[in-house]
Design a protein around this motif. Structure first.
Motif, short mmCIF file in Angstrom:
data_model
loop_
_atom_site.label_atom_id
_atom_site.label_comp_id
_atom_site.label_asym_id
_atom_site.label_seq_id
_atom_site.Cartn_x
_atom_site.Cartn_y
_atom_site.Cartn_z
N ILE A 158 0.84 -1.20 0.00
CA ILE A 158 0.00 0.00 0.00
C ILE A 158 0.88 1.26 0.00
O ILE A 158 0.62 2.21 -0.75
N ILE A 159 1.94 1.24 0.83
CA ILE A 159 2.87 2.37 0.84
C ILE A 159 3.51 2.54 -0.54
O ILE A 159 3.65 3.66 -1.06
N PHE A 160 3.89 1.42 -1.14
CA PHE A 160 4.53 1.48 -2.46
C PHE A 160 3.59 2.07 -3.50
O PHE A 160 3.98 2.94 -4.30
N LEU A 161 2.33 1.62 -3.50
CA LEU A 161 1.35 2.14 -4.46
C LEU A 161 1.07 3.62 -4.22
O LEU A 161 0.93 4.41 -5.17
N VAL A 162 0.97 4.00 -2.94
CA VAL A 162 0.72 5.40 -2.62
C VAL A 162 1.87 6.28 -3.09
O VAL A 162 1.66 7.36 -3.67
N LEU A 163 3.11 5.82 -2.88
CA LEU A 163 4.27 6.59 -3.34
C LEU A 163 4.26 6.73 -4.86
O LEU A 163 4.55 7.81 -5.40
N LEU A 164 3.94 5.64 -5.56
CA LEU A 164 3.86 5.72 -7.02
C LEU A 164 2.79 6.71 -7.46
O LEU A 164 2.98 7.46 -8.43
N MET A 165 1.65 6.71 -6.77
CA MET A 165 0.58 7.64 -7.11
C MET A 165 1.01 9.08 -6.88
O MET A 165 0.73 9.97 -7.70
N ILE A 166 1.72 9.32 -5.78
CA ILE A 166 2.20 10.68 -5.49
C ILE A 166 3.19 11.13 -6.56
O ILE A 166 3.11 12.27 -7.07
N VAL A 167 4.12 10.24 -6.92
CA VAL A 167 5.10 10.58 -7.96
C VAL A 167 4.40 10.88 -9.28
O VAL A 167 4.75 11.83 -9.99
N ALA A 168 3.39 10.06 -9.63
CA ALA A 168 2.66 10.27 -10.88
C ALA A 168 1.96 11.63 -10.89
O ALA A 168 1.97 12.34 -11.91
N VAL A 169 1.36 12.01 -9.77
CA VAL A 169 0.68 13.30 -9.69
C VAL A 169 1.68 14.45 -9.79
O VAL A 169 1.43 15.45 -10.49
N ILE A 170 2.82 14.31 -9.13
CA ILE A 170 3.84 15.37 -9.18
C ILE A 170 4.36 15.54 -10.61
O ILE A 170 4.50 16.67 -11.11
N ILE A 171 4.62 14.41 -11.28
CA ILE A 171 5.12 14.49 -12.66
C ILE A 171 4.10 15.15 -13.57
O ILE A 171 4.45 16.00 -14.41
N SER A 172 2.84 14.77 -13.41
CA SER A 172 1.81 15.38 -14.25
C SER A 172 1.68 16.87 -13.97
O SER A 172 1.48 17.68 -14.90
N PHE A 173 1.81 17.26 -12.70
CA PHE A 173 1.72 18.69 -12.36
C PHE A 173 2.87 19.47 -12.99
O PHE A 173 2.67 20.56 -13.55
N LYS A 174 4.08 18.90 -12.90
CA LYS A 174 5.24 19.58 -13.50
C LYS A 174 5.10 19.69 -15.01
O LYS A 174 5.47 20.69 -15.61
N PHE A 175 4.54 18.63 -15.62
CA PHE A 175 4.35 18.70 -17.07
C PHE A 175 3.33 19.76 -17.44
O PHE A 175 3.50 20.48 -18.43
N VAL A 176 2.26 19.86 -16.66
CA VAL A 176 1.24 20.88 -16.93
C VAL A 176 1.86 22.27 -16.82
O VAL A 176 1.56 23.17 -17.61
N GLU A 177 2.76 22.46 -15.85
CA GLU A 177 3.48 23.74 -15.74
C GLU A 177 4.25 24.04 -17.02
O GLU A 177 4.20 25.15 -17.55
N ARG A 178 4.99 23.04 -17.48
CA ARG A 178 5.75 23.22 -18.72
C ARG A 178 4.81 23.47 -19.90
O ARG A 178 5.13 24.26 -20.79
N PHE A 179 3.68 22.79 -19.91
CA PHE A 179 2.72 22.98 -20.99
C PHE A 179 2.19 24.41 -21.01
O PHE A 179 2.06 25.03 -22.07
N VAL A 180 1.89 24.94 -19.85
CA VAL A 180 1.39 26.32 -19.76
C VAL A 180 2.45 27.30 -20.25
O VAL A 180 2.14 28.32 -20.87
N SER A 181 3.73 26.97 -20.01
CA SER A 181 4.80 27.87 -20.44
C SER A 181 4.82 28.04 -21.95
O SER A 181 5.26 29.09 -22.46
N VAL A 182 4.35 27.04 -22.68
CA VAL A 182 4.37 27.11 -24.15
C VAL A 182 3.48 28.25 -24.64
O VAL A 182 3.83 28.96 -25.59
N SER A 183 2.34 28.44 -23.99
CA SER A 183 1.43 29.51 -24.42
C SER A 183 2.08 30.88 -24.22
O SER A 183 1.93 31.77 -25.06
N TYR A 184 2.80 31.05 -23.12
CA TYR A 184 3.50 32.32 -22.89
C TYR A 184 4.63 32.51 -23.90
O TYR A 184 4.88 33.63 -24.39
N PHE A 185 5.34 31.43 -24.22
CA PHE A 185 6.42 31.53 -25.20
C PHE A 185 5.89 31.89 -26.57
O PHE A 185 6.45 32.75 -27.27
N ARG A 186 4.79 31.25 -26.99
CA ARG A 186 4.19 31.57 -28.28
C ARG A 186 3.70 33.00 -28.31
O ARG A 186 3.81 33.69 -29.33
#
Length: 675
Positions: free
Chosen positions: A450-478
């Motif tokens: 359960i701890i292992f799955l929870v950690l994987l879920m947290i990592v997945a959410v963090i990665i997706s959040f960081k990617f969304v940040e990078r994605f938003v940056s594209v609109s400002y760059f354009r």
């Protein structure tokens, strides 16, 4: 059960990722299409994984396919991790600019998509639904592109410009994808049990797909289509006798694969009159430049001499191209092009990950091919589970295409997705094909898993959040590139850099402040003390942007050239010592791109402007040796000799320049003035 409902949601999310991947984009946003697809992949995969993981909390069982190809794919990811960790520019190899193909995070996404596909799509019903979804959305892509050929401006959707621009990738990549749809439709026609109506629909699809392949006119697609149609034909012939032995079976001669083979051979071997017939009628002009396979192997050889084990590092082919490209490229019009990829995607990855990466890829393809052939022969022998063989052939088609062509993110992700579906179907169809762990019956196991799955879920959410940040940056760059006022450009690029600091954004940051500096000077001819301070701040911002780009990636000559341009511009405005710093930056760029005559010319011009004619002449001569037909170098040498009083030499260089550009009136007047 709750776990079944969660598993269905996980499947729906994964289904939408794979099926929508060719068609998904964000119209009227000015966001690049591959970037939009990256958002779909990351968010969709995270959602699919989260629901799958929560479902495991309820049933207490984790089942994974026991698969050597899957293990080999994991080794590939580890190889990319090691190579990126020891790369000169770690951030460039890990992240790149934005979901760059070939970075560690992109390969991790490929593996994760493969793993989730193998775990979630484990039965033929889900596999058939996915197959139908991919076919449906591929038809949507095709219909849209057909209408766009007729109305390119109306259907530009604010993001497509040229007639060959499409929502999948390059024009050739679209051809490869359409060829794939022809192959899978042909396989379904021959091996799936379906009604006569469905078979006629598949035949129509095959004809339409082949017509579009003819419109793309890419020889690689005809070769792949012909070879895979021939494979289907041979397998059908081999299974012919087995079909007759089955009760109630009505074997038939595989006419359609033979027709596809014949037509593919005709177009592959025919001359321009046949090949260009349909593209000429549609007004399609497709010019795409990339290094040849021989040149790519040359770059690989030179790179592996220096970094044999781990290669140059992921996402660094462009830098290796600049460092090791052949001098003969200077005699073409592409001498100053920066190629991110070689002749194909897989050879490019070989350059960037070294011998360890090459061995990992070879192991994966060997194990994958052996497993796939076993599945195909099992399908021929037993006449069951043709879906497994279908997804193997689809993935194999895309992997082979990736060797000969830089297919882009969409097709490479689909190759791993289809490979994952094949692995899942193959593993879960066998009694000992999976590894299952029950953990709710043991408190110690429960806590750990359960701890292992929870950690994987947290990592997945963090990665997706960081990617969304990078994605938003594209609109400002354009927005920075499109706005017409400097204050808005300043604010936009600052926000883009804040969300996603990378050398592309930082170079643009330097350019924005360089434009602002020129604007301030032109508006304030007689600058006061306060204005001088403002000019200094603006100049410092421009220099800081270029230096931060170098700090992000000090192995890319483009970043040093950007710094040289900043100092060069400042020197022309009277900044003391700026020419020396411009020369230093250009020389650093030239070290990273030694056969680029443009950098030699920049150094020569900077020396000439600072009054050092001997050094200017030396570098200009070096540029001329690298590219004898370089018009600007001939003019620069003429001007240098003129400044020294060598009028005869100045005229000779001027006349050579005039031979390269006879209609140039300004050049003609200049040469006449030397008489």
């Amino acid at each position: 059960m709750v776990s079944n409902i969660l598993d269905r949601i996980s499947f729906v999310s994964l289904f939408l990722v794979i099926a929508l991947l060719p068609a998904f984009f964000l119209p009227f946003t000015k966001i690049p299409i591959e970037t939009s697809k990256g958002l779909l992949v990351v968010v969709g995969l995270v959602v699919s994984f989260l629901f799958w993981a929560v479902a495991r909390f309820f049933d207490g069982r984790i089942s994974l396919p026991k698969s050597f190809p899957l293990l080999a794919a994991f080794v590939i990811v580890l190889t990319f991790l090691l190579s990126a960790s020891f790369a000169p520019s770690v951030r460039m190899s890990f992240f790149g600019t934005m979901f760059d193909v070939g970075t560690f995070w992109f390969m991790l996404a490929c593996f994760f998509l493969m793993l989730i596909s193998a775990v979630v799509i484990r039965d033929t019903r889900r596999a058939l639904l996915l197959f139908l979804g991919v076919i449906l959305f591929s038809v949507v892509v095709l219909i849209f592109q057909i209408f766009r050929l007729a109305m390119p401006e109306v259907l530009s959707l604010g993001i497509l410009s040229l007639k060959t621009d499409n929502i999948l990738g390059s024009w050739n990549a679209l051809g490869i994808f359409v060829g794939l749809m022809g192959v899978v439709s042909l396989f379904a026609l021959e091996f799936f049990q379906s009604s006569k109506r469905i078979k006629w629909v598949l035949r129509v699809f095959i004809l339409v797909f082949m017509a579009f392949v003819a419109a793309v006119n890419f020889s690689l697609v005809w070769a792949l289509l012909g070879v895979f149609a021939l494979v289907i034909f041979i397998f059908k012939i081999l299974s012919y006798s087995l079909e007759r032995q089955r009760e109630g079976s009505k074997p038939h001669f595989p006419l359609w694969p033979l027709v596809v083979v014949t037509l593919s051979l005709l177009f592959f071997m025919s001359g321009p009159l046949v090949k260009n017939f349909l593209p000429d009628r549609l007004g399609v002009v497709n010019v795409e430049v990339r290094p040849s396979l021989g040149t790519t192997m040359l770059i690989a050889k030179e790179t592996l001499k220096k970094d044999p084990i781990l290669g140059a590092g992921p996402n660094r082919f462009g830098e290796m191209w600049a460092l090791h490209k052949p001098v003969s490229i200077n005699f073409s019009q592409f001498w100053d092009m920066y190629f991110d990829f070689g002749s194909g995607l897989l050879p490019t990855l070989a350059v960037t990950t070294g011998i360890l990466g090459i061995l990992a890829w070879l192991a994966f393809f060997y194990l994958f091919f052996v497993s796939g052939m076993k599945s195909i022969f099992s399908t021929m022998k037993d006449g069951v589970n043709p879906e497994t063989a279908l997804f193997f052939l689809a993935s194999l088609y895309l992997f082979i295409a990736s060797f000969f062509y830089p297919v882009g993110a969409v097709l490479f992700l689909l190759a791993f997705a289809f490979a994952g579906v094949f692995i899942g179907l193959h593993a879960f169809a066998h009694p000992n094909g999976t590894v299952s762990v029950l953990f709710l019956d043991d408190p110690r196991k429960s806590f750990f898993y359960i701890i292992f799955l929870v950690l994987l879920m947290i990592v997945a959410v963090i990665i997706s959040f960081k990617f969304v940040e990078r994605f938003v940056s594209v609109s400002y760059f354009r927005k920075t590139l499109l706005v017409e006022t400097i204050p808005i450009a300043e604010a936009s690029i600052a926000k883009a850099v804040e969300l996603n600091p990378n050398d592309l954004y930082l170079r643009t940051y330097a350019q924005v402040y360089l434009v602002k500096l020129n604007s301030q000077i032109s508006e304030n001819k007689s600058a006061g003390e306060g204005t001088d301070a403002d000019l200094q701040v603006t100049f410092d911002q421009a220099v800081n942007g270029a230096r931060l780009a170098i700090s992000y990636n000090h192995t890319n000559y483009v970043n040093f050239r950007a710094l040289g341009i900043v100092y060069d511009s400042a020197a022309s405005l009277g900044v003391p010592g700026a020419y020396d710093k411009a020369i230093e930056a250009y020389q650093s760029a030239s070290t990273l791109n030694p056969l680029n005559p443009g950098l030699k010319l920049s150094i020569a011009r900077a020396y000439f402007a600072s009054g050092k004619t001997k050094e200017a002449k030396d570098y200009a001569e070096q540029a001329l040796v690298l590219k004898p037909d370089y018009l600007e170098v001939l003019i620069a040498l003429s001007q240098i000799w003129q400044s020294e009083g060598g009028m005869e030499q100045a005229r000779l260089y001027g006349q050579r320049a005039l031979l390269l550009s006879p209609p140039n009136k300004d050049l003609t007047e200049y040469v006449n003035s030397l008489k």
